[in-house]
Enzyme design. Structure first.
Site, PDB file in Angstrom:
ATOM      1  N   HIS A  25      34.349  43.737  47.921  1.00 43.02           N
ATOM      2  CA  HIS A  25      35.220  43.161  46.491  1.00 43.02           C
ATOM      3  C   HIS A  25      35.810  44.266  46.525  1.00 43.02           C
ATOM      4  CE1 HIS A  25      32.624  44.757  43.192  1.00 43.02           C
ATOM      5  NE2 HIS A  25      31.742  44.756  43.982  1.00 43.02           N
ATOM      6  N   CYS A  26      36.859  43.413  45.331  1.00 40.07           N
ATOM      7  CA  CYS A  26      37.616  44.477  44.230  1.00 40.07           C
ATOM      8  C   CYS A  26      37.371  43.550  42.663  1.00 40.07           C
ATOM      9  CB  CYS A  26      39.737  44.427  45.155  1.00 40.07           C
ATOM     10  SG  CYS A  26      39.634  42.712  44.602  1.00 40.07           S
ATOM     11  N   ALA A  27      38.445  44.370  42.267  1.00 44.10           N
ATOM     12  CA  ALA A  27      37.971  43.866  41.139  1.00 44.10           C
ATOM     13  C   ALA A  27      37.714  42.295  40.863  1.00 44.10           C
ATOM     14  CB  ALA A  27      38.885  44.695  40.227  1.00 44.10           C
ATOM     15  N   THR A  28      38.428  41.401  41.541  1.00 39.16           N
ATOM     16  CA  THR A  28      38.746  39.716  41.196  1.00 39.16           C
ATOM     17  C   THR A  28      38.246  39.368  42.383  1.00 39.16           C
ATOM     18  OG1 THR A  28      40.457  40.048  42.123  1.00 39.16           O
ATOM     19  CG2 THR A  28      40.350  40.454  39.455  1.00 39.16           C
ATOM     20  N   ARG A  29      38.357  39.842  43.302  1.00 45.15           N
ATOM     21  CA  ARG A  29      37.443  38.951  44.533  1.00 45.15           C
ATOM     22  C   ARG A  29      37.190  39.409  45.394  1.00 45.15           C
ATOM     23  NH1 ARG A  29      44.104  39.767  46.613  1.00 45.15           N
ATOM     24  NH2 ARG A  29      43.927  41.946  44.707  1.00 45.15           N
TER      25      ARG A  29
END
Length: 462
Positions: A25-29
């Site tokens: 994951h990244c910051a939002t996804r």
């Protein structure tokens, strides 16, 4: 629906655990690499309560959940697919998948995801220090800059300077982690590249220091605050370490592998890779700064208009490199004030749709997406609303360009990175704050008005 149920539903609709290669994951996804895209039920996933949208990018199926929530869903998702929480991109690198440009950019972005929170915090420290040392602010308390204790200034310098001083160590650590090396060796290699014995490359370039001379002709410098030299050195060194791991007998591995990895990595970094990629870094940075400082606000107009396309193409992570380099070199970020206009323009366009539409479903999607974009998270607005409808996205591009034009005219500069829109005000806690707010209002209002008048009909639906 709780986070565990959301994770289970996502897994079911992506084809089950047997269809998942890896996830991160990244910051939002939540970013999932699947074996067979045909097994993914996109519509069912996007209808889940906590999902704000989804899209395919560079071979990844990316599900937009939002900041905070994505971490929690990820923690529930990983045990379901039987992978460790530390699943990384090196698993997919081990497979014979073609390394395309977009995939390389994605991997490059993955290296910076763990580092960005530290740099966001550093930017906030810079903004707060700027606010607290302003003469106007101190005057409210009957003080002047001369009254600020030296020890307090030194304390704030520790907060603001440490991350950038040792940036290559962070980059090398994350690169080793992503590419399957031993992270602690990456950390030490990065620290070696910024050892205090080595003269700062930027100081040498400006004539403030002299390079070290090896063998009578090789000029050697340190790479404090540089990114590309550390990244490329770490990439090559992880390959060397993996080869050593396969070659060295187990009985000698503990002694020889760390020794030879660090020795070869430092030699390559100082004598070959570092000099080449530092020059590339300097020229790329100069080209971007040239664009952003074009006269009459042209640079801001261009980047403000088309910068949003980078996110859609999945290559927006390259901006982290440029922003980090700007901050490390000059202490200012020229990309942020222009880029934030695109985010705020998305908020304006989506809010116009939310107010104008007669569809209750559209309102339910658009209102929270507009708020999210105003807070700097544009994926729900872009992939959930404007890009699907078409014209509103074009209006947001125009609004972003208008805002970027004024950002350039006002010569706005951020003290950090990672924050845009309303939270971004924390990066302008000085004389720039009123102009930052004005610029964002211009971008927002332009996109709102254009979308209202030309970009959306009230009976259009997603």
């Amino acid at each position: 629906m709780d986070n565990k149920t959301t994770a289970k539903e996502i897994l079911k609709y992506v084809g089950g655990a047997e269809n998942v290669k890896s996830a991160q994951h990244c910051a939002t996804r939540l970013r999932i690499i699947t074996k067979n895209q045909d097994l993914v039920d996109v519509k069912a996933i996007e209808n889940l309560d906590k999902v704000k949208g989804s899209f395919y990018n560079s071979g990844q199926y990316q599900i937009i959940l939002g900041t905070g929530l994505v971490d929690k869903v990820y923690e529930e998702f990983m045990p379901l697919i039987g992978q460790a929480m530390t699943a990384k991109v090196d698993d997919e690198l081990a497979e014979p998948e073609k390394l395309t440009f977009r995939r390389a950019i994605r991997i490059f972005g993955d290296v910076f995801v763990p580092i960005i929170p530290v740099l966001v915090a550093t930017g906030l420290f810079m903004g707060l220090r700027g606010l607290l040392t302003q003469e106007a602010v101190l005057g409210v308390f009957g003080l002047t800059p001369a009254d600020v204790p030296v020890q307090l200034i030194q304390f704030t310098q520790i907060l603001t300077d440490t991350a950038f001083a040792f940036l290559p160590a962070l980059v090398a650590w994350s690169t080793f982690n992503i590419f399957g090396g031993t992270p602690i060796l990456g950390m030490v290699l990065g620290l070696m590249l910024v050892n205090s014995i080595l003269p700062n490359a930027y100081a040498v370039g400006s004539g403030e220091a002299e390079p070290m001379i090896f063998f009578g002709f090789i000029k050697v410098v340190g790479y404090q605050a540089s990114v590309l030299p550390a990244f490329m050195t770490a990439v090559v060194t992880t390959k060397i370490e993996k080869w050593l791991k396969k070659t060295i007998p187990d009985s000698l591995d503990l002694i020889l592998r760390p020794f030879l990895t660090l020795l070869s990595g430092l030699a390559l970094g100082l004598f070959i890779i570092g000099p080449v990629f530092h020059e590339i870094e300097v020229y790329v940075l100069a080209a971007v700064e040239f664009l952003l400082t074009l006269p009459f606000g042209l640079g801001g107009l261009i980047y403000g208009s088309f910068g949003q396309l980078l996110g859609i193409l999945g290559i927006h992570h390259i901006l982290s490199l440029l922003e980090i380099n700007m901050l490390a070199k000059d202490g200012w970020n020229l990309l942020n004030p222009v880029g934030t206009c695109g985010n705020v323009a998305q908020a304006g366009a989506v809010l116009a749709i939310a107010i104008k539409t007669v569809s209750n479903k559209m309102k339910q999607v658009a209102y929270p997406s507009a708020l999210s974009a105003a807070l700097g998270i544009t994926e729900p607005a872009v992939f959930g609303v404007t890009l699907r409808l078409g014209k509103p996205f074009i209006m947001s591009m125009i609004g972003g360009g208008i805002g970027g034009f004024f950002a350039s005219i006002f010569q706005l500069k951020a003290t950090g990175l990672g924050l845009t829109g309303i939270p971004g005000t924390l990066l302008y806690l000085n004389e720039q704050l009123p102009l930052y707010i004005l610029t964002n209002l211009i971008a927002f209002a332009s996109a709102f008005a254009l979308t209202w008048m030309f970009g959306y009909k009230k009976d259009e639906v997603l």
